[in-house]
Design an enzyme around this catalytic site. Structure first.
Site, short mmCIF file in Angstrom:
data_model
loop_
_atom_site.label_atom_id
_atom_site.label_comp_id
_atom_site.label_asym_id
_atom_site.label_seq_id
_atom_site.Cartn_x
_atom_site.Cartn_y
_atom_site.Cartn_z
CD GLN A 15 -3.04 -1.08 0.24
OE1 GLN A 15 -3.34 -0.01 -0.27
NE2 GLN A 15 -3.67 -2.20 -0.08
CD GLU A 67 -16.27 -8.73 -7.63
OE1 GLU A 67 -15.84 -8.62 -6.45
OE2 GLU A 67 -15.62 -8.35 -8.60
NE ARG A 87 -1.68 5.54 -5.87
CZ ARG A 87 -2.62 4.99 -5.10
NH1 ARG A 87 -3.54 4.22 -5.62
NH2 ARG A 87 -2.62 5.20 -3.80
CD GLU A 110 -8.63 -3.93 0.38
OE1 GLU A 110 -8.72 -3.00 -0.44
OE2 GLU A 110 -7.99 -4.98 0.17
N GLY A 130 -12.32 -1.11 -3.37
CA GLY A 130 -10.93 -1.50 -3.09
C GLY A 130 -10.21 -0.38 -2.36
CD GLU A 169 -3.20 -5.42 -10.33
OE1 GLU A 169 -4.03 -5.24 -9.41
OE2 GLU A 169 -2.08 -4.88 -10.37
CD GLU A 210 -4.84 2.83 -8.44
OE1 GLU A 210 -5.17 2.10 -9.42
OE2 GLU A 210 -3.83 2.61 -7.76
C1 LIG Z 1 -4.68 -0.48 -6.34
S1 LIG Z 1 -5.21 -0.78 -4.76
C2 LIG Z 1 -5.84 0.80 -4.34
C3 LIG Z 1 -5.91 1.02 -2.86
C4 LIG Z 1 -6.39 2.40 -2.46
N1 LIG Z 1 -7.72 2.65 -2.98
C5 LIG Z 1 -5.46 3.47 -2.95
O1 LIG Z 1 -5.81 4.17 -3.90
O2 LIG Z 1 -4.37 3.61 -2.40
C6 LIG Z 1 -6.64 -1.75 -5.04
C7 LIG Z 1 -7.26 -2.33 -3.79
O3 LIG Z 1 -8.49 -2.93 -4.16
C8 LIG Z 1 -8.66 -4.15 -3.48
N2 LIG Z 1 -9.57 -4.94 -4.32
C9 LIG Z 1 -9.35 -5.38 -5.59
N3 LIG Z 1 -10.44 -6.03 -6.05
C10 LIG Z 1 -11.36 -6.00 -5.05
C11 LIG Z 1 -12.67 -6.52 -4.93
N4 LIG Z 1 -13.25 -7.20 -5.92
N5 LIG Z 1 -13.32 -6.35 -3.75
C12 LIG Z 1 -12.74 -5.65 -2.74
N6 LIG Z 1 -11.49 -5.15 -2.80
C13 LIG Z 1 -10.81 -5.30 -3.94
C14 LIG Z 1 -7.26 -4.71 -3.36
O4 LIG Z 1 -7.16 -5.63 -2.31
C15 LIG Z 1 -6.45 -3.43 -3.13
O5 LIG Z 1 -6.30 -3.14 -1.76
#
Ligand SMILES: C[S@@+](CC[C@H](N)C(=O)[O-])C[C@H]1O[C@@H](n2cnc3c(N)ncnc32)[C@H](O)[C@@H]1O
Length: 413
Positions: free
Chosen positions: A48, A132, A57, A103, A81, A155, A146
């Protein structure tokens, strides 16, 4: 976003069920495996932190929110997420009435701590679970996320944002969200996606990365020839019959994808200097986050038409990157439109860098030569979160003469 999903060993408690993840296009992966290979990386603060340290970003999301506070004031927001909770916290600070911060990983525990430490626990509700599967108590006005991976779609997280949009974004105007999905129409709505648009770009490049790989391969072969000589001299056994399979093995190791089928190369991460881009860039995909469906992003097909711009040089392959825009909606546009670009840059590099697709050997090209390349991207048959890319095409020299055509396959792993 954009780290290799296999970087970190899975935690024992990461796999939660035997269901299937992914909605198609590539192989649906067992949910437990998906959690172990993909999600668990995000449960670590170091990962993170990597994203939180990416100034390009961070500035883009920060400016998009705080220069468009009217989109957040008094609104309900869903952060898909949320990770550390940063976008949910900013949304609340910008005046949101309620923020649902979803999350999938145990990062929720840190996010909750962070929310409380910033006195936002009455506004931000952190929910642990897959987007989902979670149920929210109400529909929302704004979705922020994001979700972008390497070269945008690696991804496949945008699937989760689409799912969230179709389930939880308020249906507004005369056309329901279902109709919007089916017909791809935009109604008189004022619900917002952050970001609202995304594009993928490809451009011809020169690069020393391929030379390095070839040098490594040639070094391994030089070492083999010395070994064969020594074994014959010292031990009386001629190993030269194994030269061909050894060479193939090393070629695969240095020049092809580790997990992919034969003759596929792995694309590489690179932080290209703008001068390494030797021709015009072409947009290979444009996404409207309001209307596009999973079917729209499962496959990407495009024709790259590009002209070489920089004198006589070597075409070493293609570089791919993306940008996203925060434009608000048609009825409620952003007061200040923000762009987040991952294009080659001297000062504004991002953790996404660019994906580089290399040709062996490079092709000599000159200013004015025209490239006509078919671009095709599919989700990998092994894992729906990874991508297979094919580039095939031809180069017409400015004299009118055609160079031999090419066809290369790559694995974005
Ligand atoms: C790229 S990171 C962004 C984290 C934060 N939003 C940021 O901008 O710093 C994406 C996050 O989404 C979570 N994530 C991805 N797919 C997800 C899903 N289907 N349901 C819940 N969380 C999800 C991942 O575990 C990850 O922590």
């Amino acid at each position: 976003m954009g780290d290799k999903p296999n970087d970190v060993e899975p935690e024992n408690n990461a796999a939660t069920s035997n269901g299937e993840a992914g909605v198609g296009g590539g192989a649906t992966v067992d949910k437990g495996v998906d959690f172990a290979q993909y999600f668990c990386t995000y449960a670590f603060l170091y990962h993170q932190k990597e994203m939180l340290s990416d100034r390009v970003r961070m500035d883009a999301y920060y400016n998009a929110i705080f220069q468009n506070k009217h989109h957040f004031q008094g609104k309900t927001v869903l952060d898909v997420g949320t990770g550390s909770g940063i976008l949910a916290i900013w949304s609340a600070q910008a005046g949101a009435r309620k923020v649902y911060a979803v999350e999938a990983t145990k990062m929720t525990e840190h996010a909750r701590t962070l929310v409380a430490a910033n006195n936002l626990q009455d506004v931000v509700e952190v929910i642990e679970g897959s987007m989902e599967e979670v149920t929210l108590p109400e529909k929302v006005d704004v979705i922020i996320s994001e979700w972008m991976g390497y070269f945008l779609l690696r991804e496949s997280m945008f699937d989760s944002v689409i799912c969230a949009r179709d389930r939880w974004l308020k249906p507004t105007g005369v056309i329901s969200s279902l109709a919007r999905v089916i017909y791809g129409l935009i109604s008189g709505d004022d619900d917002i996606r952050y970001p609202s648009h995304a594009r993928m770009w490809m451009a011809p490049i020169r690069s020393g990365l391929g030379d390095k790989k070839i040098n490594d391969y040639e070094g391994a072969m030089d070492d083999w020839y010395s070994f064969v000589k020594e074994t014959k001299t010292v031990y009386g056994v001629d190993m030269s019959v194994l030269t061909k399979p050894f060479s193939e093995e090393q070629k695969k190791y240095y020049l092809q994808a580790k997990n992919a089928i034969k003759f596929m190369q792995t694309s590489m991460w690179s932080n290209l200097h703008p001068q390494q881009v030797i021709g015009t860039a072409a947009a290979v995909k444009e996404i409207d986050c309001s209307t596009d469906t999973v079917d729209d992003i499962l496959k990407v097909r495009s024709t790259i038409l590009s002209s070489i711009t920089g004198g006589c040089t070597r075409l070493c392959g293609f570089g791919g990157w993306f940008d996203v825009h925060f434009r608000g909606s048609k009825e409620d546009p952003a007061q200040k439109e923000i762009e987040l670009t991952t294009a080659p840059s001297i000062d504004n590099g991002t953790h996404w860098g660019q994906q580089v697709f290399l040709f062996y050997p490079p092709i000599s090209v000159s200013e004015g030569d025209n490239l006509n390349v078919s671009f095709s991207m599919n989700r990998s048959k092994e894992n729906h979160r990874l991508m297979d890319i094919e580039l095939s095409g031809e180069i017409k020299q400015s004299s009118g003469e055609a160079l031999p055509s090419f066809r290369n396959r790559f694995y974005v792993e």
